[in-house]
Write a protein that holds these residues in place. Structure first.
Motif, short mmCIF file in Angstrom:
data_model
loop_
_atom_site.label_atom_id
_atom_site.label_comp_id
_atom_site.label_asym_id
_atom_site.label_seq_id
_atom_site.Cartn_x
_atom_site.Cartn_y
_atom_site.Cartn_z
N GLY A 27 0.79 -1.25 0.06
CA GLY A 27 0.01 0.07 0.03
C GLY A 27 0.83 1.28 0.10
O GLY A 27 1.86 1.50 -0.76
N LYS A 28 0.51 2.03 1.11
CA LYS A 28 1.44 3.37 1.07
C LYS A 28 2.73 3.19 2.09
O LYS A 28 3.34 4.19 2.23
CB LYS A 28 0.33 4.60 1.68
N GLU A 29 2.86 1.96 2.51
CA GLU A 29 3.90 2.07 3.11
C GLU A 29 5.44 1.77 2.34
O GLU A 29 5.23 1.13 1.17
CB GLU A 29 3.94 0.59 4.16
N VAL A 30 6.38 2.37 2.80
CA VAL A 30 7.70 2.00 2.05
C VAL A 30 8.75 1.27 2.70
O VAL A 30 9.08 1.52 3.94
CB VAL A 30 8.28 3.31 1.83
N LYS A 31 9.27 0.20 2.26
CA LYS A 31 10.34 -0.49 2.95
C LYS A 31 11.64 -0.23 2.62
O LYS A 31 12.18 -0.16 1.74
CB LYS A 31 10.06 -2.20 2.71
N VAL A 32 12.49 0.17 3.60
CA VAL A 32 13.89 0.78 3.54
C VAL A 32 14.89 -0.62 3.73
O VAL A 32 14.73 -1.16 4.77
CB VAL A 32 14.20 1.92 4.45
N GLY A 33 15.61 -0.75 2.80
CA GLY A 33 16.57 -1.78 3.05
C GLY A 33 17.99 -1.14 3.55
O GLY A 33 17.89 -0.67 4.57
N SER A 34 18.95 -1.24 2.79
CA SER A 34 20.22 -0.79 3.29
C SER A 34 20.50 0.74 3.21
O SER A 34 19.95 1.12 2.30
CB SER A 34 21.38 -1.63 2.57
#
Length: 1386
Positions: A440-447
């Protein structure tokens, strides 16, 4: 091409297939197509200057613009098209356009990447580097595009020719103002009918669009007038003041246009059938209730928000299916929107999210220091799609998240370039972001990967916004700024506990990161960029075929205004994920600056931009290591088989200069030892370069059959463990060149071995005398020149290296000087001495024909002074260094060198005069301030000239010439006296005195500072001349008196001379007092001092009088002696009879003193006391000179003070008291008073006391009485200072004698009541003498009052006679009775 003047009727639109020929309407009124210029040969200025010359390009409109008339950022006026036709050259095959080599110039390189400048650049852009321009690189087609306000240039950037085949397009609607935004353009994928790409250009302000279906066929088809391949159109519906800011190639779906207002538009350049046709539609709000228009959701997402016009970047990625693209747009504040776009403009929304807070939180977690920055300063600058379809091994190598393995369009895997800014400081971060429809409107941040090497803020005036690239296989990221490129590793680091912890926190551990900086110049900036991806990393076969540049590793390609195309290529991408990945080291940064920063035309800058992240110690160690590698050619940046060794060595010298220049620019604090080591290496390299030049000169001078000179011999003779042996098996057959390439760092060994070659050749007679003569000359030339050049280089460059050659630091702060190592210094000494021997044998021409080359021999003699100077300098240099060293062995060697210097600085310089090298010897002595040598050479030269004048005769012209020249040399010596002072003058007078006597000293005419007088005054042995000089020349009576007094008191050994000198000194002092009195001067300090000196003289004269009196008592004994030995024997026998024979030490003292007395030497006070107290003198001495013990007490008074005087008086009284047998005196039984009185009156004690009491009437302070018991113990434990240096045996024997004297006195005190006898005798004598003086004085007074003066005088004489009778101990019985006729209390 099209001109705006030809399209007044509006833009033309192509409606037919490009393969069909279109018939022109008429030759004059036909609609012109966009004009392309194809260049088959390089353009030059002559091409533009001479428009009539034939051209190999097709021009529909002339663009031969006067390059000299172009103004910076100016707008060119496009004139009426010139109808000029020219024959087109044959089109080369695509594979033939790149040469076998890329022809690039390496700008910098290390173990991680290489930056090179590609040769291809259109002449027009090279000449017009001042105007504003921007562009892009399209590696898929191998072309670069660059646009100015008026032209578009397309050329194959990988071409190996400097002036490549260039397609120049005059834009149909050029900008009206220089400040307008530059045109935007993009290459278009080739059509089915062409292998070459097309071109689309949009004018941002007017919205005019020009499209060429093929860059290569446009001019050709226009020439034959078959059809139009270019179409035009314009964007309708633009707002006032709105302009286009970006064009995004989303082929095959089309293009996305980004406007300054935040609006987006979709553009297609082909219709549904693939024919050229431009269509542009603004994207309407498709998400609101108001419908209409495709792509409306994009407008709704980006233009309906409160943030308008802040779009940071729009990027297109590969879709899963053909004809599909995923478009992602990002705003500066972190909003992310993505769509899937189909060919023809159909679309669907994938995600719409705001990642601002998520990004801030992730970055803060990765780098807590970011809290110092305002959180609202977060700015998303750019982003790129993370590549998909990677091989598994590369996916495993990457530190990015699992999203690497997903290929669905619903998941957008991005790498964002974000920043935080405060004031003039910016922190940049690469942030991995995963956006998914499922989230949805969530953003996943990796490194999160911080960029630590670059912190400069973005320039608002930059022509290109920063770009981030992550080429396949996603292990290296390139961040391109306007004047810098950051290379950052995204690979997984080697496993370690720290890296595991950071991985759990989604923080990329510190891996490779470096920045390539470009110069800060107005006309030098990055105006476009692109990437080249390696083949085989998940690319489709058709994509591989499309690549024109076959890169093996990820590469960033930059368009650098004013320079050309620059490629930043990774060397081996797999290494970044290995166990030992590349790393930025201090040495690698130094290498880049040294080997590439030395070029003035290098657009890269290696210093001044930012500090290196290394400590001073790390940089210092790296500098030493690199310096050694340069000297020994161990670095890959130096050619090991140069065509010209001379140029190779000069380059290495330049590298070392660049190294210290770069280190100084870094402003790091290097320790002294590091700086000296760098300087020593630079010295060796400079000297080796000079030696190589001499080697070539030696080869030229030698005959053809004797080319093996000293340098060749030296290289062969050096021990195999002290050089790098060449390997003939691989072609290393030139040992000399091999040495200069690999072993310059051992230069001290090379120089020292020169003597060893001479020694071997001379000892083993491997060559004749002429050969040795030449070898010797070459050895002297090399030894002298090498050390001379080394010291010159040291002094000239010392400031650059931050050292002072005149100062020596202690401990281990300075390495051992290579120019004075013991082996080198020792061989220098031997070489100098061999030259002496050789010149002694061959300097004088022989009668017959000599095989020796006189020219070389004379040159050898001329070099000898300089060689001697280098040897002496080496000694002083090493001894000074060793004195401060912590190494005991070095300290000892330093002392040895200093001793050699002290002897050789005199001998070696003096040796030069034997070869007629007078002036050279003088110069060398002045250089080393060897004043003893300088004085000797100066004086000897003058004496030699005087001698020649005498031999030739003063009347002859030659004699007169010698005489005048000698006078010139004397004048010079006087000038040198003025320059160097007493130190030189005194040494010169020493030589004059030794060779010509005192008269030469006194008569030297050019002594303007009175050094002769000072010299005489400082030489005690010349005091007898000095006082005469004081009176005659200086008129200084005071100093003459002082000299005489000092001579008489301290130095004169002969008593008669001493008496005369003291008398003359007294006379001089009295004369000075009389002169002051005559002038009426008040009493001064000088007068007081003169009075003290007169007292000293009087006391010394009294001592001399006593010594003379003692000698007069000895003289009768020795009158009949035949020689001095007999005199001494008679005197000792007669006058030493009282000394017990068993005390030979005491007898030896007496004999030594008697010998000195008979030789009329001035005796020391204690020696004179010994003679007076030990001698047996005749009775007559009492009346002739006075009692011997009284005289001894006077000697103590005149010459001794303090404890010395007290001990001397005790010794005198002890010997006085034991002179008589007091046990017999104390035996008063059966003796009448008269008899007892006679016994006491005959003792030495009675006579001495009587004389002392009488002496007190003239000197009341003279009371040297010592009670017998107080005289005990003197000199029984220790002797006086005369015997401090005597051997212990003699001292012990003398102490035994003293103890015997002490024991005898103690016996008299204990058994004969000597203390009581002494006191009684002293009181009675004092009483008696006083009564006698009173009686005689009273009688004399009465007679004087009642009788004549003569009678009174006679009574006075009678009184004196009576006193003398008692004084002499021969008073009559009446007098003796008066001694005991005292009251009982007496």
């Amino acid at each position: 091409m099209f001109s705006s003047a030809l399209h007044e009727g509006g833009p033309a639109k192509g409606t037919r297939s490009s393969r069909r020929r279109q018939r022109p309407l008429s030759s004059d009124a036909s609609v012109q197509q966009p004009k392309a210029k194809r260049q088959r040969v390089p353009l030059s200025e002559t091409t533009f200057v001479n428009p009539d010359a034939p051209s190999e390009t097709y021009d529909v409109k002339s663009d031969q613009i006067d390059l000299l008339g172009i103004k910076r950022d100016g707008i060119e006026n496009v004139g009426v098209p010139r109808k000029e036709l020219s024959v087109r050259s044959k089109k080369p095959k695509p594979n033939d356009r790149a040469g076998k080599g890329d022809g690039s110039i390496v700008l910098t390189s290390n173990n991680a990447y290489t930056v090179s400048k590609l040769p291809a650049l259109p002449d027009r852009l090279r000449a017009d580097a001042q105007n504003r321009q921007h562009g892009a690189v399209y590696s898929s087609s191998g072309y670069a595009l660059e646009l100015t306000h008026t032209h578009a240039f397309v050329w194959p950037y990988t071409s190996t020719t400097p002036s490549p085949e260039t397609f120049t397009f005059a834009l149909p609607y050029p900008s009206k103002h220089a400040s307008d935004p530059l045109p935007l353009g993009s290459l278009v994928s080739p059509s089915a009918s062409s292998d070459e790409p097309g071109l689309v250009v949009i004018m941002p302000v007017s919205g005019k669009i020009a499209y060429w279906e093929s860059i290569s066929s446009a001019a050709t088809l226009d020439f034959i007038r078959q059809q139009r391949t270019g179409v035009e159109d314009s964007i309708s519906g633009m707002f006032s003041g709105e302009y286009m800011s970006q064009i995004v190639n989303a082929e095959s779906a089309g293009f996305v246009l980004v406007f300054s207002s935040g609006r987006l538009a979709y553009m297609n350049v082909r219709d549904a059938h693939g024919r050229p046709g431009i269509s542009v539609q603004f994207l309407r709000n498709g998400l609101s209730n108001a419908g209409g228009g495709i792509f409306g959701s994009i407008r709704h997402a980006l233009s309906s928000s409160a943030i308008r016009g802040d779009i940071a970047a729009v990027r297109a990625s590969h879709g899963v299916n053909v004809g599909e693209k995923v478009i992602v747009a990002a705003t500066a504040k972190g909003k992310l929107h993505s769509w899937k776009v189909h060919r023809g403009g159909h679309h669907e929304l994938l995600t719409d999210t705001n990642s601002h807070d998520t990004l801030v939180e992730a970055i803060q977690k990765a780098d807590p220091t970011i809290s110092e920055f305002p959180l609202d300063s977060l700015e998303v600058i750019d982003f790129t799609f993370v590549p998909r379809g990677l091989d598994k091994k590369y996916a495993d190598m990457s530190r990015l998240s699992e999203a690497l393995s997903h290929a669905e369009d619903s998941i957008q895997h991005l790498l964002l370039l974000a920043s935080f800014t405060v004031k003039r400081h910016t922190r940049y971060f690469l942030v991995e972001v995963v956006v998914s429809q499922k989230q949805g409107k969530e953003v996943k941040v990796g490194s999160v990967r911080p960029l630590t090497s670059y912190t400069s803020p973005m320039r608002t005036a930059a022509l290109m916004k920063p770009r981030v690239y992550l080429p396949r296989p996603a292990l290296i990221a390139f961040v391109v700024f306007d004047r810098a490129v950051v290379i950052a590793s995204m690979a997984s680091p080697p496993d370690s506990p720290d890296s595991q912890l950071q991985e759990d926190s989604h923080i990329i551990p510190a891996t490779f990161e470096d920045v390539v900086d470009f110069r800060d110049e107005d006309c030098l900036q990055i105006v476009g960029s692109g990437i080249e991806e390696p083949m085989g990393h998940g690319l489709a076969q058709d994509e591989i075929r499309a690549h024109k540049s076959k890169a093996k590793n990820p590469t960033a390609v930059l368009l650098l205004q004013g320079v050309g195309t620059v490629r930043v290529a990774i060397s081996d991408v797999d290494k970044f994920a290995s166990e030992k990945p590349p790393e930025v080291t201090a040495k690698s940064k130094l290498e880049q600056a040294v080997f590439f920063g030395i070029r003035d035309d290098n657009p890269l800058v290696f210093q001044g931009k930012r500090d290196l992240p290394f400590s001073s110690e790390e940089i210092g160690n790296a500098a030493i290591e690199l310096s050694h590698e340069i000297v020994s050619s161990k670095t890959p940046y130096i050619v090991h088989l140069p065509a010209s060794l001379d140029n190779n060595m000069k380059s290495r010298v330049g590298y070392l200069d660049g190294l210290i220049g770069y280190v100084n620019a870094l402003n790091v604090s290097l320790d002294t030892r590091t700086r000296w080591m760098l300087l020593y290496n630079a010295e060796k390299m400079a000297v080796a370069s000079w030696i190589w030049q001499k080697h070539e000169q030696f080869l030229t001078d030698r005959p053809k059959d004797a080319k093996k000179n000293l340098i060749c011999e030296t290289v062969d003779y050096i021990n195999e463990h002290q050089k790098t042996e060449p390997n003939p098996a691989i072609g290393e057959v030139d040992s000399v060149r091999h040495w200069f390439i690999n072993d310059v760092w051992r230069l001290d060994i090379f120089v020292a071995w020169g003597y060893q070659v001479i020694k071997y050749a001379y000892t083993n007679r491997t060559t004749d005398q002429a050969g040795i003569n030449r070898l010797l000359w070459e050895a002297v030339t090399i030894n002298n020149g090498a050390l001379q050049h080394a010291h010159e280089y040291r002094h000239q460059h010392a400031r650059s290296y931050g050292v002072d050659p005149r100062k020596t630091a202690g401990g281990n702060a300075i390495p051992e000087p290579w120019t004075s190592r013991p082996f080198l210094t020792n061989n220098l000494k031997r070489l100098v001495e061999f030259c002496y021997s050789w010149l002694d044998n061959y300097a004088t021409p022989s009668a017959g024909e000599s095989p020796i080359d006189r020219r070389l021999l004379d040159n050898l003699k001329e070099l000898l002074p300089s060689l001697t100077g280098q040897y002496l300098t080496a000694l002083t240099e090493y001894s000074a260094w060793a004195a401060m060293s912590d190494d005991p062995q070095a300290q000892e060697m330093g002392k040895t060198c200093h001793q050699h210097y002290l002897s050789d600085v005199y001998e070696k310089i003096l040796k030069l005069k034997e070869y007629g090298l007078w002036e050279e010897a003088i110069g060398l002595a002045k250089e080393h301030k060897a004043f003893n040598s300088l004085a000797d050479v100066l004086v000897q030269q003058i004496l030699a000239l005087d001698q020649e004048a005498l031999i030739n005769g003063a009347a002859t012209s030659k004699g007169e010439e010698n005489f005048n020249l000698a006078d010139v040399k004397k004048r010079r010596m006087g000038q040198l006296f003025d320059e160097y002072g007493e130190e030189l003058a005194f040494n010169a007078y020493e030589v004059l005195l030794e060779n010509s006597g005192i008269q030469a000293v006194l008569e030297f005419p050019y002594d303007r500072n009175g050094y002769a007088t000072s010299f005489l005054r400082t030489r005690p042995e010349l005091a007898k001349i000095s006082w005469i000089n004081d009176i005659e020349r200086e008129k200084d009576i005071d100093h003459a008196a002082e000299t005489l007094l000092n001579l008489g008191l301290t130095r004169e050994q002969q008593v008669w001379n001493k008496k005369i000198e003291l008398s003359l000194g007294k006379l001089a002092l009295m004369a000075e007092e009389s002169e002051q009195f005559a002038k009426g001067d008040d009493q001064s300090d000088d007068e007081t001092r003169n009075g003290e000196n007169l007292d000293k003289i009087d006391r010394e004269l009294d001592l001399i009088k006593i010594q003379d009196g003692l000698y007069s008592q000895i003289l009768p004994t020795i009158e009949e002696a035949v020689d001095e030995a007999a005199e001494l024997e008679l005197a000792v026998k007669e006058h030493g009879a009282l000394i017990p024979k068993k005390f030979k030490a005491l007898a030896q003292i007496f004999e030594d003193g008697m010998s000195r007395l008979l030789k009329h030497e001035a005796l020391q006070p204690l020696t004179l006391i010994d003679l007076l107290t030990l001698s047996k003198l005749p009775e007559s001495h009492f009346t002739l000179i006075g009692g011997q013990f009284l005289l001894a007490l006077k000697v103590a008074k005149y010459s001794l003070k303090g404890e010395d005087r007290s001990n001397a008086e005790r010794l005198i009284w002890r010997r006085n008291l034991i002179r008589d047998d007091w046990i017999q005196v104390n035996e008063t039984n059966e003796k009448t008073d008269m008899t007892q009185l006679d016994v006491v009156g005959e003792t030495a004690t009675y006579r001495t006391i009587y004389q002392l009491v009488d002496q007190q009437h003239s000197d009341e302070n003279f009371r040297p009485y010592v009670k017998p018991s107080d005289a005990l113990g003197v000199f029984t434990d220790s002797l006086d200072r005369r015997f401090d240096k005597m051997d212990d045996t003699f001292r012990h024997r003398l102490l035994d004698a003293m103890k015997w004297e002490d024991a005898k006195l103690k016996e008299y005190i204990e058994k004969a009541r000597l203390d009581e006898w002494y006191l009684t005798t002293r009181r009675v004598v004092e009483y008696t003498v006083a009564n006698e003086y009173d009686r005689i004085t009273t009688a004399t007074t009465l007679q004087t009052n009642g009788s004549s003066l003569g009678a009174g005088f006679r009574d006075s004489l009678k009184l004196e006679a009576e006193i003398n009778a008692r004084f002499g101990g021969i008073a009559g019985a009446e007098g003796r009775r008066s001694l005991f006729a005292l009251p009982n209390q007496a």
